[in-house]
Design a protein around this motif. Structure first.
Motif, PDB file in Angstrom:
ATOM      1  N   PRO A 221       0.665  -1.197   0.038  1.00  0.00           N
ATOM      2  CA  PRO A 221       0.027   0.010   0.047  1.00  0.00           C
ATOM      3  C   PRO A 221       0.925   1.212   0.024  1.00  0.00           C
ATOM      4  O   PRO A 221       0.290   2.491  -0.450  1.00  0.00           O
ATOM      5  N   ASP A 222       1.907   1.114   0.507  1.00  0.00           N
ATOM      6  CA  ASP A 222       2.724   2.445   0.580  1.00  0.00           C
ATOM      7  C   ASP A 222       3.721   2.529  -0.622  1.00  0.00           C
ATOM      8  O   ASP A 222       4.762   3.185  -0.533  1.00  0.00           O
ATOM      9  N   TRP A 223       3.813   1.677  -1.526  1.00  0.00           N
ATOM     10  CA  TRP A 223       4.430   1.872  -2.865  1.00  0.00           C
ATOM     11  C   TRP A 223       3.973   3.113  -3.616  1.00  0.00           C
ATOM     12  O   TRP A 223       2.875   3.685  -3.319  1.00  0.00           O
ATOM     13  N   PRO A 224       5.053   3.708  -4.320  1.00  0.00           N
ATOM     14  CA  PRO A 224       4.531   5.009  -5.223  1.00  0.00           C
ATOM     15  C   PRO A 224       3.097   4.548  -6.106  1.00  0.00           C
ATOM     16  O   PRO A 224       3.264   3.381  -6.792  1.00  0.00           O
ATOM     17  N   VAL A 225       2.340   5.737  -5.887  1.00  0.00           N
ATOM     18  CA  VAL A 225       1.087   5.336  -6.776  1.00  0.00           C
ATOM     19  C   VAL A 225       1.145   5.100  -8.283  1.00  0.00           C
ATOM     20  O   VAL A 225       0.452   4.796  -8.936  1.00  0.00           O
ATOM     21  N   GLN A 226       2.282   5.765  -8.831  1.00  0.00           N
ATOM     22  CA  GLN A 226       2.730   5.745  -9.996  1.00  0.00           C
ATOM     23  C   GLN A 226       3.474   4.552 -10.649  1.00  0.00           C
ATOM     24  O   GLN A 226       3.905   4.206 -11.867  1.00  0.00           O
ATOM     25  N   LEU A 227       3.654   3.379  -9.757  1.00  0.00           N
ATOM     26  CA  LEU A 227       4.241   2.314 -10.155  1.00  0.00           C
ATOM     27  C   LEU A 227       3.410   0.964 -10.537  1.00  0.00           C
ATOM     28  O   LEU A 227       2.165   0.903 -10.245  1.00  0.00           O
ATOM     29  N   VAL A 228       3.850   0.421 -11.698  1.00  0.00           N
ATOM     30  CA  VAL A 228       2.913  -0.729 -12.394  1.00  0.00           C
ATOM     31  C   VAL A 228       4.047  -1.810 -12.469  1.00  0.00           C
ATOM     32  O   VAL A 228       5.197  -1.594 -13.007  1.00  0.00           O
ATOM     33  N   GLN A 229       3.577  -2.835 -12.094  1.00  0.00           N
ATOM     34  CA  GLN A 229       4.428  -4.140 -12.173  1.00  0.00           C
ATOM     35  C   GLN A 229       3.914  -4.775 -13.630  1.00  0.00           C
ATOM     36  O   GLN A 229       2.966  -4.938 -13.905  1.00  0.00           O
ATOM     37  N   VAL A 230       5.080  -5.265 -14.385  1.00  0.00           N
ATOM     38  CA  VAL A 230       4.868  -5.599 -15.628  1.00  0.00           C
ATOM     39  C   VAL A 230       5.503  -7.182 -15.817  1.00  0.00           C
ATOM     40  O   VAL A 230       5.256  -7.722 -16.890  1.00  0.00           O
ATOM     41  N   GLY A 231       5.955  -7.739 -14.630  1.00  0.00           N
ATOM     42  CA  GLY A 231       6.649  -9.216 -14.988  1.00  0.00           C
ATOM     43  C   GLY A 231       7.970  -9.275 -15.397  1.00  0.00           C
ATOM     44  O   GLY A 231       8.516  -8.086 -15.694  1.00  0.00           O
ATOM     45  N   PHE A 232       8.438 -10.277 -15.387  1.00  0.00           N
ATOM     46  CA  PHE A 232      10.194 -10.579 -15.716  1.00  0.00           C
ATOM     47  C   PHE A 232      10.143 -10.050 -17.261  1.00  0.00           C
ATOM     48  O   PHE A 232       9.601 -10.651 -18.004  1.00  0.00           O
ATOM     49  N   PRO A 233      11.290  -9.333 -17.455  1.00  0.00           N
ATOM     50  CA  PRO A 233      11.800  -9.114 -18.720  1.00  0.00           C
ATOM     51  C   PRO A 233      12.923 -10.025 -19.356  1.00  0.00           C
ATOM     52  O   PRO A 233      13.990  -9.806 -19.278  1.00  0.00           O
ATOM     53  N   PHE A 234      12.507 -11.260 -19.792  1.00  0.00           N
ATOM     54  CA  PHE A 234      13.325 -12.341 -20.157  1.00  0.00           C
ATOM     55  C   PHE A 234      14.207 -11.660 -21.387  1.00  0.00           C
ATOM     56  O   PHE A 234      13.561 -11.309 -22.546  1.00  0.00           O
ATOM     57  N   ALA A 235      15.670 -11.813 -21.263  1.00  0.00           N
ATOM     58  CA  ALA A 235      16.333 -11.062 -22.276  1.00  0.00           C
ATOM     59  C   ALA A 235      17.673 -11.581 -22.533  1.00  0.00           C
ATOM     60  O   ALA A 235      18.670 -11.363 -23.153  1.00  0.00           O
ATOM     61  N   ASP A 236      17.600 -12.948 -22.140  1.00  0.00           N
ATOM     62  CA  ASP A 236      19.077 -13.844 -22.502  1.00  0.00           C
ATOM     63  C   ASP A 236      19.379 -14.052 -23.670  1.00  0.00           C
ATOM     64  O   ASP A 236      20.632 -14.322 -24.152  1.00  0.00           O
ATOM     65  N   LEU A 237      18.452 -14.042 -24.654  1.00  0.00           N
ATOM     66  CA  LEU A 237      18.662 -14.535 -25.849  1.00  0.00           C
ATOM     67  C   LEU A 237      19.550 -12.907 -26.615  1.00  0.00           C
ATOM     68  O   LEU A 237      20.014 -13.223 -27.783  1.00  0.00           O
ATOM     69  N   TYR A 238      19.605 -12.007 -25.959  1.00  0.00           N
ATOM     70  CA  TYR A 238      20.176 -10.950 -26.655  1.00  0.00           C
ATOM     71  C   TYR A 238      21.803 -10.685 -25.864  1.00  0.00           C
ATOM     72  O   TYR A 238      22.364  -9.810 -26.309  1.00  0.00           O
ATOM     73  N   GLY A 239      22.092 -11.845 -25.386  1.00  0.00           N
ATOM     74  CA  GLY A 239      23.387 -11.558 -24.828  1.00  0.00           C
ATOM     75  C   GLY A 239      24.377 -12.198 -26.015  1.00  0.00           C
ATOM     76  O   GLY A 239      24.201 -11.835 -27.329  1.00  0.00           O
ATOM     77  N   ASP A 240      25.575 -12.828 -25.379  1.00  0.00           N
ATOM     78  CA  ASP A 240      26.533 -13.129 -26.518  1.00  0.00           C
ATOM     79  C   ASP A 240      26.182 -13.741 -27.497  1.00  0.00           C
ATOM     80  O   ASP A 240      26.524 -13.797 -28.710  1.00  0.00           O
ATOM     81  N   THR A 241      25.194 -14.988 -27.423  1.00  0.00           N
ATOM     82  CA  THR A 241      24.645 -15.705 -28.390  1.00  0.00           C
ATOM     83  C   THR A 241      23.340 -16.164 -27.936  1.00  0.00           C
ATOM     84  O   THR A 241      22.744 -16.014 -26.929  1.00  0.00           O
TER      85      THR A 241
END
Length: 420
Positions: A221-241
């Protein structure tokens, strides 16, 4: 969602692989939607951005980045924060100047990672539209559910409000002295008032995206009111390979599912971790994969059944493995959850202890301090994780939850709403 007008999204990311790759993934997804995107990030990430189809303005040089990640103090629970924020403060002005030169107030939108403080300065001074992207729940203060800070292992029995106020000491004695003098000197040159508390100011008053789902970090309840949770941003395929090397695939197919050990992309002091990893595999009679780009950290006499790889996308690797042992980076935690893979966390600094606590609460893993991470202790803990029916069930539940989510696409929707 259709974007109206000719607005561009300016992405700014400061940090290491775990901080930069999710922003690259977000940029690639926005580009596929037809949104013009431009990225600023540390110089070594230019080739990865180019592979994702993004132009990248370098923040600093390759040497600057190497000096920052190779500092021994970076991996101390308290001194590491001082070292990190000193580097972050130096990046504020170059970030601001890039946005000042390119971004149009009222037309474009800036999406900035937590440590890209120059974007917040640009919002204050130039009136830019800004979305702050936080990748880990530790970055959101709460009197009701305070995160666990590095070097401050306060007991859970202590009332939450006490743990919160004790944690505020990090602002006065660690973060503030490291970053505020330089940051406020720059702000003064722009006729802006000084920042008093970084962990309050670094949130954009317009929009905050927290890249974890509510079942992993319960909204407060005391988190900032402008905050939205969007889920994990999976990004490992943008790494070295974006795929497993043929010889690694052959290793996986040649025997039983192995244990995987990694201590993060930037960690330069993992010699002991990988030596212990070899001992754990021997004790349990299991095969193992050691992941690090720093070959000098790997024992020179690896026995049969132990494989070293400089990099492997975890989304491709972990579904074929028995368990993961790692430092506690949020991206690595998320990949293990998505694979339904038990995990043992050996925290180093930053958010690692907080993620370890959340993993233990979910019942999908356990934690050991670096001092207690020995062959015998870790072997016993892993043995319990691998044979526990409750851990297996909890891992399956986490995997099913993540399969129903898409953090990158949800974040794209939020950014497009800002543009529209």
């Amino acid at each position: 969602m259709t974007v109206r007008g000719d607005g561009c999204v300016y992405l700014v990311a400061v940090g290491t692989h775990g901080d930069i790759l999710p922003v690259i993934a977000l940029g690639a997804a926005l580009t596929k939607r037809g949104v013009p995107v431009s990225l600023a990030a540390p110089a070594p990430f230019g080739p990865l951005a180019a592979r994702a189809g993004l132009t990248c303005h370098p923040l600093g040089t390759h040497g600057d980045f190497d000096d920052a990640v190779n500092a021994a103090s970076l991996w101390h629970p308290i001194r590491g924060a001082r070292s990190l924020f000193a580097v972050v403060a130096r990046a504020a002005e170059p970030t601001y100047r890039w946005l000042e030169e390119n971004c149009r107030p009222g037309v474009d939108v800036v999406v900035a990672s937590t440590l890209a403080l120059g974007a917040r300065v640009a919002q204050d001074r130039l009136g830019l539209s800004l979305v702050t992207l936080h990748l880990m729940p530790m970055l959101i203060e709460s009197r009701l559910a305070p995160p666990r800070l590095p070097g401050l292992p306060l007991p859970e029995l202590l009332p939450a409000r006490w743990r919160h106020w004790l944690g505020r000491g990090a602002d006065d004695f660690v973060i503030g002295p490291a970053v505020l003098p330089r940051l406020n000197a720059f702000r003064q040159s722009l006729s802006l008032p000084p920042v008093k508390r970084l962990r309050h100011w670094w949130h954009s008053p317009q929009r905050i995206l927290l890249a974890t789902p509510g079942w992993y970090a319960s909204p407060q309840p005391d988190w900032p009111v402008q905050l939205v949770q969007v889920g994990f941003p999976f990004a490992d395929l943008y790494g070295d390979t974006d795929r497993l090397a043929p010889d690694l695939t052959a290793f996986l197919e040649a025997g039983a599912p192995p244990l995987v050990f990694t201590y993060g992309s930037a960690m330069g002091l993992a010699h002991g971790f990988f030596r212990t990893a070899v001992g754990i595999c021997r004790q349990l009679g299991m095969r193992g994969i050691l992941l690090t780009s720093r070959v000098e950290q790997i024992p020179s006499d690896l026995p049969d059944g132990i494989y070293h790889a400089p990099y492997a996308p975890l989304s491709q690797l972990l579904p074929r493995c028995a368990a993961l042992v790692h430092h506690g980076g949020i991206g690595t935690v998320a990949q293990a959850l998505a694979a339904g893979c038990p995990q043992l966390i050996v925290p180093v600094a930053f958010n690692h202890a907080d993620e370890a606590r959340r993993v233990a609460r979910l019942g999908v893993g356990a934690a050991l301090s670096r001092r207690r991470f020995t062959r015998r202790r870790a072997g016993r803990v892993l043995g319990r994780l691998l044979t526990s029916e409750s851990v297996t069930a909890a891992c399956a539940e986490a995997r099913a939850r993540i399969a129903r989510e898409n953090g990158i696409e949800t974040a794209c929707d939020a950014v497009e709403r800002m543009l529209a």
